[in-house]
Design an enzyme around this catalytic site. Sequence first.
Site, short mmCIF file in Angstrom:
data_model
loop_
_atom_site.label_atom_id
_atom_site.label_comp_id
_atom_site.label_asym_id
_atom_site.label_seq_id
_atom_site.Cartn_x
_atom_site.Cartn_y
_atom_site.Cartn_z
N HIS A 18 0.84 -1.20 0.00
CA HIS A 18 0.00 0.00 0.00
C HIS A 18 0.87 1.24 0.00
O HIS A 18 1.09 1.87 1.03
CB HIS A 18 -0.94 -0.04 1.21
CG HIS A 18 -1.70 -1.34 1.31
ND1 HIS A 18 -2.15 -1.86 2.49
CD2 HIS A 18 -2.07 -2.21 0.36
CE1 HIS A 18 -2.77 -3.01 2.26
NE2 HIS A 18 -2.74 -3.24 0.97
N ILE A 19 1.33 1.59 -1.19
CA ILE A 19 2.19 2.77 -1.36
C ILE A 19 1.43 3.82 -2.15
O ILE A 19 0.72 3.48 -3.10
CB ILE A 19 3.49 2.37 -2.08
CG1 ILE A 19 4.25 1.39 -1.19
CG2 ILE A 19 4.34 3.57 -2.43
CD1 ILE A 19 5.62 1.06 -1.68
#
Lengths: 146, 587
Positions: free
Chosen positions: B516-517
């Site tokens: 989750h960037i």
Amino acid sequence: MYIDRQLAGPWGRDRHRYTRGPFEENAAAEFGYQGKATPQQIYRQGLRDLKGFDQLAPTGQDEKLKQIETTLFFSLLRQNTIEGMFCDPMHGGNIDMVGWQLIGFPGPRMSNYDDVDKHFGEAFRPKPASLSLVTGHKVIPSEDQE
Amino acid sequence: MKTLPAVDVVIVGGGWTGLLMAKELGSRTALSVVVLERGGPRKTVDYADDMDELDYAVRLRMMQDLSQETVTFRHNLSERALPLRQHGSFLHGAGIGGSGEHWNGQMPRILPDCFELLSRSTAKYGAKRLPEDHSIEDWGITYDELEPHYSRVEVLVGVSGKAGNLRGKQMEGGNVFEGWRSAEYPTPPTKTPYFSTLFRDAAKVLGYHPYPTPAATISQAYTNPDGVARAGCTYCGFCERFGCMIGAKAQPTNILLPVIQKRKNVSIRTGAWVRRIVNEATQSGGKARGVTYIDADGEEIFQRAELVVLASWTLNNTRLLLLSKIGEPYEPATGKGNLGRNLTHQVYFPAATAFFEKPLNRFMGAGAAGIRINDLDGDVFDHSGLPFLRGGTLEAVSLGHRPIANFGVVPHVVKTGWGSEWKKAGLHYYDRTGNIMFYGEHLAYRGNFMDLDPTYKNGLGDPLLRLTLDWRDNEQRMAEFVTSKTVEIARAMGAKEVTSFPGLRSYDATRNQSTHIQGGTIMGSSPDRSVINPYLQHWQVSNLFVLGASAFPQNGSANPTLTILALTYRTADAIVDRYLKSPAALA
């Protein structure tokens, strides 16, 4: 046997690792392994350093391993040993699913639908089956494909 | 270089966003659409025999081939960035479906106040309470504007869950802290495996509000409005890092591809590695003419297009714009430029590892079969007197315990990591161990950003993307606070031994901490402070849209896929309903 096959396969040859330079061999651990040597090469050197290991008594062997326990070779050896113990038998380890039986892992199962919300607090241990048994056909592992 | 005749739309990337856009444009218009995916083709039947931990979860068969391209990383400006030579803190997928194939399928909504984080936090706490070097922004849209699109995605996927706030009415058993929702979930919650029930019961006793994780691993058979039918989950425990063997887990290949394949106006080219977006300078900033790519045979192609949709993964969206010299690169020293700024990850860690007396049968489960609490999320709890802002979700998920990954986790009383004592403990605890995970909000800071690396190149000779990223006090203090709360929960679950998370120090690129960037091409209401407008349209190049989590001004604690897809739907509407009638800036 398991480790030999892995070392000969894409992993042992760094087929999917980024191996362009420059290399910073002394980087902090947070950057991950930054060296140039492939697992094959790390094993070759590591085994050379362990020469005579098989002649030692068990306590002597433990002493020797203690000396190298912080090396990259040792961490690979430890990781690969766990892999060989618990991988699907098609990779050449976990013969007769003995590793899975020790920990109560049944291998891949098509469905746990009827059991996932039962057996609370008690061991539920279906008989282990390999991927080829479950799917009904031979599955070819990646080390034999690439 | 070979030039191909212009198509109406070229989409860069065949993952969740690229294929959702292709499905929408292919179904709702007669436009000619070409999707370029640099990985290989995939179809649902590929996963019929993928339940092999070693090849898929350890050797990471579905992830990008780093021998061709990776990113470099450093903590701050004074360090020299080094390439991430093997996968570590995040796992980005390759091929059709992208990371949407190997995900766990957790689909929570982002809390409403996240979308107005800067203005709401400033109003409530005053600017002085925000971290000194923050670069937090509002998104330029509100939760209310996004809500209908959240619902559409949930219906598309058939998300399993229980509403906690139905049109403003609190519903027991759901997430009572969530934003209002216009409809109940399309399918009921998944079954709850034993470990997760222990967490649920303990959390209730302690006064928290547990609820079932919203799941794309659907609880029962479901047919969506496109007529795509999927089976219910069988809890085989092979979601994370695998494709779903029966298609119960929603993936681009099983809910989008079957629709796209029926549309004659959409074609997908795999092995097509896009290198540049071709931009022609104009007075307003530019007009995209198409993209150049290397095809599967190694030939360089110029694909002309009237409209370019950039839908590669978060990090690669930023990289392609930098390489294409579209927009002003961000400079941390001066704060000038927006492209590459506000890189955020997620404050993700095992807050407590609980060791039990009884076996847990953890081989059974699904990537989203879990129980969560949001009592410690966002601004849900009182932060007065606390040394940090915001928070996150705690979850006990039963995603399928894989032996190679999990063998050898033992209580602290065992001092060694090998040898007979460790082996004995490892065998005993293998099925008696569970992690309670934390998904915390990562704020944006001026010093966390992306640019092009000056040294390292990919297989085509193009510079790699360089990440400059580290944790700050806010995350470290949040982690400490949450860890102590989680240990209390683990004890209340009946754990005999509990190992607590040792704390967040500097960013560790080897520790897996979710894929989750966010950030780099952030959205916003002003071109002075963002790269794209609230319709994900480039501020300077109006025939270029940029999809994905690169649009998020900062992480929102919740897993991002639902929000990514909701924003994509909103953009698809804007293109079909407004842009095509009058191709110009939409905001």
